[in-house]
Design a protein around this motif. Structure first.
Motif, PDB file in Angstrom:
ATOM      1  N   LYS A 256       0.830  -1.205   0.000  1.00 35.55           N
ATOM      2  CA  LYS A 256       0.000   0.000   0.000  1.00 35.55           C
ATOM      3  C   LYS A 256       0.862   1.251   0.000  1.00 35.55           C
ATOM      4  O   LYS A 256       0.558   2.234  -0.690  1.00 35.55           O
ATOM      5  CB  LYS A 256      -0.919   0.004   1.229  1.00 35.55           C
ATOM      6  CG  LYS A 256      -2.055  -1.005   1.150  1.00 35.55           C
ATOM      7  CD  LYS A 256      -2.937  -0.926   2.383  1.00 35.55           C
ATOM      8  CE  LYS A 256      -4.095  -1.901   2.298  1.00 35.55           C
ATOM      9  NZ  LYS A 256      -4.958  -1.859   3.511  1.00 35.55           N
ATOM     10  N   ARG A 257       1.944   1.246   0.794  1.00 35.63           N
ATOM     11  CA  ARG A 257       2.827   2.404   0.852  1.00 35.63           C
ATOM     12  C   ARG A 257       3.494   2.649  -0.502  1.00 35.63           C
ATOM     13  O   ARG A 257       3.591   3.790  -0.959  1.00 35.63           O
ATOM     14  CB  ARG A 257       3.892   2.188   1.934  1.00 35.63           C
ATOM     15  CG  ARG A 257       4.785   3.406   2.148  1.00 35.63           C
ATOM     16  CD  ARG A 257       5.657   3.273   3.388  1.00 35.63           C
ATOM     17  NE  ARG A 257       6.506   2.095   3.328  1.00 35.63           N
ATOM     18  CZ  ARG A 257       6.355   1.024   4.080  1.00 35.63           C
ATOM     19  NH1 ARG A 257       5.346   0.956   4.943  1.00 35.63           N
ATOM     20  NH2 ARG A 257       7.175  -0.010   3.972  1.00 35.63           N
ATOM     21  N   GLU A 258       3.935   1.570  -1.144  1.00 44.03           N
ATOM     22  CA  GLU A 258       4.552   1.713  -2.463  1.00 44.03           C
ATOM     23  C   GLU A 258       3.551   2.226  -3.483  1.00 44.03           C
ATOM     24  O   GLU A 258       3.896   3.025  -4.365  1.00 44.03           O
ATOM     25  CB  GLU A 258       5.142   0.378  -2.907  1.00 44.03           C
ATOM     26  CG  GLU A 258       6.361  -0.048  -2.094  1.00 44.03           C
ATOM     27  CD  GLU A 258       6.841  -1.449  -2.464  1.00 44.03           C
ATOM     28  OE1 GLU A 258       6.133  -2.088  -3.300  1.00 44.03           O
ATOM     29  OE2 GLU A 258       7.876  -1.874  -1.950  1.00 44.03           O
ATOM     30  N   ALA A 259       2.290   1.777  -3.378  1.00 45.39           N
ATOM     31  CA  ALA A 259       1.243   2.244  -4.301  1.00 45.39           C
ATOM     32  C   ALA A 259       0.979   3.725  -4.103  1.00 45.39           C
ATOM     33  O   ALA A 259       0.819   4.478  -5.086  1.00 45.39           O
ATOM     34  CB  ALA A 259      -0.034   1.431  -4.095  1.00 45.39           C
ATOM     35  N   ARG A 260       0.941   4.187  -2.843  1.00 44.34           N
ATOM     36  CA  ARG A 260       0.717   5.615  -2.573  1.00 44.34           C
ATOM     37  C   ARG A 260       1.893   6.446  -3.096  1.00 44.34           C
ATOM     38  O   ARG A 260       1.702   7.526  -3.668  1.00 44.34           O
ATOM     39  CB  ARG A 260       0.543   5.854  -1.069  1.00 44.34           C
ATOM     40  CG  ARG A 260      -0.819   5.435  -0.544  1.00 44.34           C
ATOM     41  CD  ARG A 260      -1.082   6.042   0.829  1.00 44.34           C
ATOM     42  NE  ARG A 260      -0.099   5.603   1.798  1.00 44.34           N
ATOM     43  CZ  ARG A 260      -0.248   4.550   2.611  1.00 44.34           C
ATOM     44  NH1 ARG A 260      -1.344   3.815   2.525  1.00 44.34           N
ATOM     45  NH2 ARG A 260       0.695   4.232   3.482  1.00 44.34           N
ATOM     46  N   GLU A 261       3.114   5.952  -2.884  1.00 44.78           N
ATOM     47  CA  GLU A 261       4.287   6.682  -3.371  1.00 44.78           C
ATOM     48  C   GLU A 261       4.280   6.749  -4.904  1.00 44.78           C
ATOM     49  O   GLU A 261       4.637   7.781  -5.483  1.00 44.78           O
ATOM     50  CB  GLU A 261       5.560   5.997  -2.892  1.00 44.78           C
ATOM     51  CG  GLU A 261       5.792   6.120  -1.392  1.00 44.78           C
ATOM     52  CD  GLU A 261       6.981   5.314  -0.916  1.00 44.78           C
ATOM     53  OE1 GLU A 261       7.559   4.596  -1.774  1.00 44.78           O
ATOM     54  OE2 GLU A 261       7.325   5.385   0.273  1.00 44.78           O
ATOM     55  N   GLU A 263       1.585   6.697  -6.824  1.00 46.18           N
ATOM     56  CA  GLU A 263       0.553   7.654  -7.200  1.00 46.18           C
ATOM     57  C   GLU A 263       1.018   9.088  -7.001  1.00 46.18           C
ATOM     58  O   GLU A 263       0.708   9.971  -7.802  1.00 46.18           O
ATOM     59  CB  GLU A 263      -0.726   7.394  -6.380  1.00 46.18           C
ATOM     60  CG  GLU A 263      -1.437   6.096  -6.762  1.00 46.18           C
ATOM     61  CD  GLU A 263      -2.629   5.829  -5.862  1.00 46.18           C
ATOM     62  OE1 GLU A 263      -2.886   6.659  -4.949  1.00 46.18           O
ATOM     63  OE2 GLU A 263      -3.308   4.800  -6.047  1.00 46.18           O
ATOM     64  N   ALA A 264       1.768   9.332  -5.914  1.00 41.62           N
ATOM     65  CA  ALA A 264       2.270  10.672  -5.638  1.00 41.62           C
ATOM     66  C   ALA A 264       3.276  11.098  -6.728  1.00 41.62           C
ATOM     67  O   ALA A 264       3.274  12.250  -7.158  1.00 41.62           O
ATOM     68  CB  ALA A 264       2.930  10.707  -4.258  1.00 41.62           C
ATOM     69  N   GLU A 265       4.124  10.154  -7.143  1.00 42.00           N
ATOM     70  CA  GLU A 265       5.111  10.477  -8.198  1.00 42.00           C
ATOM     71  C   GLU A 265       4.415  10.785  -9.515  1.00 42.00           C
ATOM     72  O   GLU A 265       4.811  11.681 -10.251  1.00 42.00           O
ATOM     73  CB  GLU A 265       6.067   9.297  -8.361  1.00 42.00           C
ATOM     74  CG  GLU A 265       7.026   9.154  -7.186  1.00 42.00           C
ATOM     75  CD  GLU A 265       7.896   7.905  -7.330  1.00 42.00           C
ATOM     76  OE1 GLU A 265       7.730   7.205  -8.384  1.00 42.00           O
ATOM     77  OE2 GLU A 265       8.736   7.637  -6.459  1.00 42.00           O
ATOM     78  N   GLN A 266       3.350  10.001  -9.820  1.00 42.96           N
ATOM     79  CA  GLN A 266       2.622  10.241 -11.063  1.00 42.96           C
ATOM     80  C   GLN A 266       1.877  11.572 -11.018  1.00 42.96           C
ATOM     81  O   GLN A 266       1.808  12.291 -12.023  1.00 42.96           O
ATOM     82  CB  GLN A 266       1.636   9.112 -11.313  1.00 42.96           C
ATOM     83  CG  GLN A 266       2.300   7.780 -11.652  1.00 42.96           C
ATOM     84  CD  GLN A 266       1.298   6.662 -11.821  1.00 42.96           C
ATOM     85  OE1 GLN A 266       0.108   6.871 -11.679  1.00 42.96           O
ATOM     86  NE2 GLN A 266       1.785   5.464 -12.141  1.00 42.96           N
ATOM     87  N   ALA A 267       1.355  11.913  -9.830  1.00 41.32           N
ATOM     88  CA  ALA A 267       0.653  13.183  -9.692  1.00 41.32           C
ATOM     89  C   ALA A 267       1.601  14.372  -9.831  1.00 41.32           C
ATOM     90  O   ALA A 267       1.246  15.431 -10.346  1.00 41.32           O
ATOM     91  CB  ALA A 267      -0.070  13.253  -8.346  1.00 41.32           C
ATOM     92  N   ALA A 268       2.838  14.170  -9.345  1.00 38.02           N
ATOM     93  CA  ALA A 268       3.842  15.261  -9.441  1.00 38.02           C
ATOM     94  C   ALA A 268       4.298  15.422 -10.884  1.00 38.02           C
ATOM     95  O   ALA A 268       4.663  16.488 -11.317  1.00 38.02           O
ATOM     96  CB  ALA A 268       5.022  14.922  -8.537  1.00 38.02           C
TER      97      ALA A 268
END
Length: 268
Positions: A256-261, A263-268
């Motif tokens: 889950k943590r890797e998935a959130r990270e 998603e954050a990278e893709q959003a940036a």
């Protein structure tokens, strides 16, 4: 008015999952029962060697101590009655892979598709543990018999009621088998996300009490030795199941943590 009508329409459908679960439960119980009956038919033909194996500790003790210790069938139909009972318990043991699968199949529909792949893992763990518990009970049986028969005064005879003795032996065997499967159910519930490992760990004190009570109830003799022989391995397996569940929970949190990270990278 529209919303109230919508509620009336939704409510009957909301009860459908429960009805479906009850239908599924009946189906699994029926299939498990059929398997047990077929296993009992096989158990009927295995009754004689099983009875001889169960009687062996009594015969060895009588020969060793040169005492009268024997199994006695008291009634006219008691031999037939006991063969039916033992055959049924043997049916439960023989068909254990089948009814363990039915147990898992009842739980599996509530899981996500990816989690249903754990079926092989569940069966690969549950079946050896069930038969491992039976093998361990076979080691416990002669020792429990020796303890109980050892209280017979010197010079006295100990004529054991066959119904009592066979029920004691088969109940002991089945109790150990079922007790050894429980940790697998713990792991299955944790891996399905129903009960996290921290919940099992937080309730370890209550678990010790429940295991002690369960060992006292499941073991068919009142002596503390037989109870401890079940209590100790069940406690070890309980904490082993928590360890396996914690490994799964950590890997799930890491994913889950890797998935959130990501998603954050893709959003940036």
């Amino acid at each position: 008015m529209t919303s109230s009508r919508a509620r009336r329409k939704v409510n009957p459908d909301a009860r459908m999952p429960l009805r479906a679960h009850l239908v599924e439960l009946r189906k699994r119980i029926t299939l498990a029962a059929i398997g047990i009956v077929l296993g009992a038919i096989g158990g009927w033909f295995l009754y004689t060697p099983v009875f001889e194996a169960i009687q062996a500790p009594i015969m060895e003790m009588a020969e060793r101590d040169d005492a009268l210790v024997t199994v006695n069938f008291a009634g006219l139909a008691s031999a037939l009655d006991m063969q039916l009972r033992v055959s049924l318990i043997l049916g439960v043991i023989i068909s254990s892979p089948w009814w363990l699968y039915q147990l898992w199949a009842f739980v599996a529909p509530g899981m996500r598709k990816i989690e249903r792949r754990y079926t092989i893992g569940f069966m690969a763990a549950a079946i050896p543990l069930f038969f491992g518990g039976i093998a361990f009970s076979w080691w416990v049986l002669p020792r429990a018999v020796a303890i109980l028969v050892g209280f017979t005064p010197e010079g006295a005879a100990n004529v054991l009621d066959a119904q009592m003795y066979l029920t004691f032996a088969m109940r002991l065997v089945l109790a150990f088998g079922i007790a050894f499967v429980f940790p697998v159910l713990m792991v299955a519930l944790s891996w399905a996300g129903v009960v996290p490992a921290r919940v099992w760990l937080r309730g370890w004190r209550w678990a010790i009490v429940i295991i002690a009570v369960g060992a006292a109830v499941l073991t068919p003799t009142p002596d503390a030795v037989t109870m401890m022989l079940m209590f100790v391995p069940m406690t070890i397996l309980y904490f082993a199941a928590i360890g396996v569940s914690m490994i799964r929970d950590r890997s799930r949190l890491r994913a889950k943590r890797e998935a959130r990270e990501s998603e954050a990278e893709q959003a940036a």
